[in-house]
Design a protein around this motif. Structure first.
Motif, PDB file in Angstrom:
ATOM      1  N   SER A  35       0.831  -1.208   0.000  1.00  0.00           N
ATOM      2  CA  SER A  35       0.000   0.000   0.000  1.00  0.00           C
ATOM      3  C   SER A  35       0.862   1.254   0.000  1.00  0.00           C
ATOM      4  O   SER A  35       1.509   1.577   1.002  1.00  0.00           O
ATOM      5  N   LEU A  36       0.865   1.959  -1.121  1.00  0.00           N
ATOM      6  CA  LEU A  36       1.600   3.220  -1.186  1.00  0.00           C
ATOM      7  C   LEU A  36       0.937   4.266  -0.297  1.00  0.00           C
ATOM      8  O   LEU A  36       1.599   5.148   0.235  1.00  0.00           O
ATOM      9  N   ALA A  37      -0.376   4.172  -0.123  1.00  0.00           N
ATOM     10  CA  ALA A  37      -1.072   5.129   0.737  1.00  0.00           C
ATOM     11  C   ALA A  37      -0.553   5.040   2.167  1.00  0.00           C
ATOM     12  O   ALA A  37      -0.348   6.055   2.840  1.00  0.00           O
ATOM     13  N   LEU A  38      -0.332   3.819   2.658  1.00  0.00           N
ATOM     14  CA  LEU A  38       0.208   3.650   4.003  1.00  0.00           C
ATOM     15  C   LEU A  38       1.639   4.165   4.089  1.00  0.00           C
ATOM     16  O   LEU A  38       2.025   4.825   5.052  1.00  0.00           O
ATOM     17  N   VAL A  39       2.458   3.838   3.079  1.00  0.00           N
ATOM     18  CA  VAL A  39       3.834   4.320   3.066  1.00  0.00           C
ATOM     19  C   VAL A  39       3.860   5.842   3.003  1.00  0.00           C
ATOM     20  O   VAL A  39       4.662   6.501   3.675  1.00  0.00           O
ATOM     21  N   ALA A  40       2.975   6.403   2.186  1.00  0.00           N
ATOM     22  CA  ALA A  40       2.890   7.863   2.072  1.00  0.00           C
ATOM     23  C   ALA A  40       2.514   8.488   3.401  1.00  0.00           C
ATOM     24  O   ALA A  40       3.110   9.489   3.837  1.00  0.00           O
ATOM     25  N   ASP A  41       1.544   7.891   4.079  1.00  0.00           N
ATOM     26  CA  ASP A  41       1.122   8.432   5.365  1.00  0.00           C
ATOM     27  C   ASP A  41       2.225   8.268   6.404  1.00  0.00           C
ATOM     28  O   ASP A  41       2.399   9.127   7.274  1.00  0.00           O
ATOM     29  N   ALA A  42       2.979   7.169   6.316  1.00  0.00           N
ATOM     30  CA  ALA A  42       4.103   6.980   7.239  1.00  0.00           C
ATOM     31  C   ALA A  42       5.163   8.061   7.036  1.00  0.00           C
ATOM     32  O   ALA A  42       5.710   8.603   8.004  1.00  0.00           O
ATOM     33  N   GLY A  43       5.439   8.371   5.757  1.00  0.00           N
ATOM     34  CA  GLY A  43       6.399   9.434   5.468  1.00  0.00           C
ATOM     35  C   GLY A  43       5.933  10.772   5.983  1.00  0.00           C
ATOM     36  O   GLY A  43       6.706  11.552   6.559  1.00  0.00           O
ATOM     37  N   HIS A  44       4.650  11.037   5.812  1.00  0.00           N
ATOM     38  CA  HIS A  44       4.081  12.287   6.317  1.00  0.00           C
ATOM     39  C   HIS A  44       4.161  12.351   7.832  1.00  0.00           C
ATOM     40  O   HIS A  44       4.549  13.371   8.414  1.00  0.00           O
ATOM     41  N   ASN A  45       3.793  11.233   8.492  1.00  0.00           N
ATOM     42  CA  ASN A  45       3.836  11.211   9.954  1.00  0.00           C
ATOM     43  C   ASN A  45       5.265  11.359  10.476  1.00  0.00           C
ATOM     44  O   ASN A  45       5.492  11.992  11.505  1.00  0.00           O
ATOM     45  N   LEU A  46       6.233  10.762   9.768  1.00  0.00           N
ATOM     46  CA  LEU A  46       7.622  10.896  10.184  1.00  0.00           C
ATOM     47  C   LEU A  46       8.074  12.355  10.099  1.00  0.00           C
ATOM     48  O   LEU A  46       8.785  12.850  10.976  1.00  0.00           O
ATOM     49  N   SER A  47       7.661  13.027   9.041  1.00  0.00           N
ATOM     50  CA  SER A  47       8.035  14.438   8.910  1.00  0.00           C
ATOM     51  C   SER A  47       7.405  15.267  10.015  1.00  0.00           C
ATOM     52  O   SER A  47       8.008  16.234  10.504  1.00  0.00           O
ATOM     53  N   ASP A  48       6.199  14.891  10.436  1.00  0.00           N
ATOM     54  CA  ASP A  48       5.563  15.622  11.530  1.00  0.00           C
ATOM     55  C   ASP A  48       6.224  15.322  12.868  1.00  0.00           C
ATOM     56  O   ASP A  48       6.278  16.183  13.747  1.00  0.00           O
ATOM     57  N   VAL A  49       6.719  14.093  13.023  1.00  0.00           N
ATOM     58  CA  VAL A  49       7.486  13.777  14.230  1.00  0.00           C
ATOM     59  C   VAL A  49       8.740  14.654  14.280  1.00  0.00           C
ATOM     60  O   VAL A  49       9.100  15.199  15.335  1.00  0.00           O
ATOM     61  N   MET A  50       9.398  14.788  13.127  1.00  0.00           N
ATOM     62  CA  MET A  50      10.580  15.647  13.056  1.00  0.00           C
ATOM     63  C   MET A  50      10.210  17.094  13.362  1.00  0.00           C
ATOM     64  O   MET A  50      10.959  17.818  14.036  1.00  0.00           O
ATOM     65  N   SER A  51       9.048  17.511  12.873  1.00  0.00           N
ATOM     66  CA  SER A  51       8.595  18.881  13.145  1.00  0.00           C
ATOM     67  C   SER A  51       8.347  19.086  14.641  1.00  0.00           C
ATOM     68  O   SER A  51       8.684  20.131  15.205  1.00  0.00           O
ATOM     69  N   LEU A  52       7.737  18.076  15.275  1.00  0.00           N
ATOM     70  CA  LEU A  52       7.517  18.159  16.719  1.00  0.00           C
ATOM     71  C   LEU A  52       8.844  18.244  17.468  1.00  0.00           C
ATOM     72  O   LEU A  52       8.997  19.034  18.410  1.00  0.00           O
ATOM     73  N   ALA A  53       9.807  17.420  17.038  1.00  0.00           N
ATOM     74  CA  ALA A  53      11.115  17.421  17.687  1.00  0.00           C
ATOM     75  C   ALA A  53      11.818  18.758  17.490  1.00  0.00           C
ATOM     76  O   ALA A  53      12.436  19.299  18.429  1.00  0.00           O
ATOM     77  N   LEU A  54      11.730  19.299  16.280  1.00  0.00           N
ATOM     78  CA  LEU A  54      12.335  20.601  16.012  1.00  0.00           C
ATOM     79  C   LEU A  54      11.683  21.693  16.849  1.00  0.00           C
ATOM     80  O   LEU A  54      12.364  22.558  17.414  1.00  0.00           O
TER      81      LEU A  54
END
Length: 310
Positions: free
Chosen positions: A49-68
């Motif tokens: 599922s590319l949709a799941l992978v896409a959402d995982a990538g988005h969530n990872l970027s938001d985790v990085m944003s939270l950390a920043l």
């Protein structure tokens, strides 16, 4: 005659959120989302599922944003030094700019993969999409709720809340895609929902990038209308004119102002300037105001006047 006004704000160091509450919210939110990103990426890859992978990538970027945001808020609370006279307040602006750039890169990769998947559709496990994304709805909603108490008093916390609330909505979109694939058997729905995720996130990211760039180059913060500030200052009793007006962001939550006020009859004491800086804070939320009073705008001693466009 000068006046320097510093209005102490607790929102940049997260004190308004309560002692330790912001740190716990960031730590718990980041931990929960990192675990979910790992689960979503593994199952997205396994299910195709590319949709799941896409959402995982988005969530990872938001985790990085939270950390920043967490790290930048901690840096912004450090005291100024003789070399860094504003401290590390601008770290919050740099963090938001870096966050936007990283997110744009992730979106570009997701869009590229989605377009390729349209040309070569691959089977996906619909139930896996539904279950994993549904977990994401719960985790992202729970994370958003961690920041509800402080979001109205701190723009950083409000940004964290909005990011997580948007993530919950995106995960819900993946759930809908999984159900649609099971119902119709149309595999193109997987890359289609991926592109929808890209568009939805891109809209918010573009605004974040624009605002971050503006603040990074010392533009007037979007919440402040410079002409209104100018009109307010020139309307004060005894003020004949105004020049060298500058308004900029010290951080994502604090703003500063400098201005030269031409007053033929200068005030007898500092009460006028103190009142003015208090009003600037109350009306425009300007935290650090520096005002210089001059008798004559044309005097040769004001070098800034000849070089200023404002």
């Amino acid at each position: 005659m000068h006046d320097h006004s510093h209005h102490g704000h607790s929102h940049h160091d997260l004190e308004d959120f309560g002692p330790g509450k912001a740190n716990r919210a960031f730590a718990l939110g980041i931990s929960l989302n990192l675990i979910f990103v790992a689960i979503e990426a593994v199952y997205g890859w396994w299910s195709g599922s590319l949709a799941l992978v896409a959402d995982a990538g988005h969530n990872l970027s938001d985790v990085m944003s939270l950390a920043l945001a967490w790290g930048a808020a901690a840096m912004a609370s450090r005291r100024p030094t003789p070399r860094r006279t504003y401290g590390f307040r601008r770290a919050t602006i740099l963090a938001s700019l870096l966050s936007a750039i990283l997110l744009l890169g992730a979106l570009g990769w997701i869009a590229w993969e989605a377009i390729a998947r349209f040309q070569s559709p691959a089977p996906v496990a619909g139930w896996t999409m539904i279950i994993v994304a549904a977990i994401g709805v719960v985790i992202n909603t729970a994370t958003a709720l961690l920041f509800v108490a402080g979001r109205k008093k701190d723009l950083n916390l409000q940004g964290a809340f909005l990011h997580m609330a948007a993530d919950a909505a995106v995960s819900l979109g993946v759930v809908i895609a999984g159900i649609a694939i099971l119902w119709t058997g149309k595999l193109w729905l997987d890359p289609a929902i991926s592109l929808v995720i890209v568009v939805v996130v891109l809209i918010g990211t573009w605004g974040l990038l624009r605002d971050s760039l503006n603040l990074a180059v010392d533009a007037v913060p979007a919440a402040i209308e410079p002409e209104e500030v100018r009109e307010f200052l020139t309307s004060q009793p005894g003020v004949a004119s105004l020049h060298d007006l500058h308004i900029w962001a010290m951080s994502t939550t604090e703003s500063a102002l400098t201005a030269h006020l031409v007053m033929p009859e200068t005030p007898a004491d500092d009460a006028f300037l103190h009142r003015l800086t208090e009003e600037l804070h109350r009306r425009f939320d300007i935290d650090h105001a520096t005002l210089q009073v001059e008798r004559d705008a044309d005097q040769a001693g004001c070098r800034q006047f000849s070089a200023s466009c404002c």
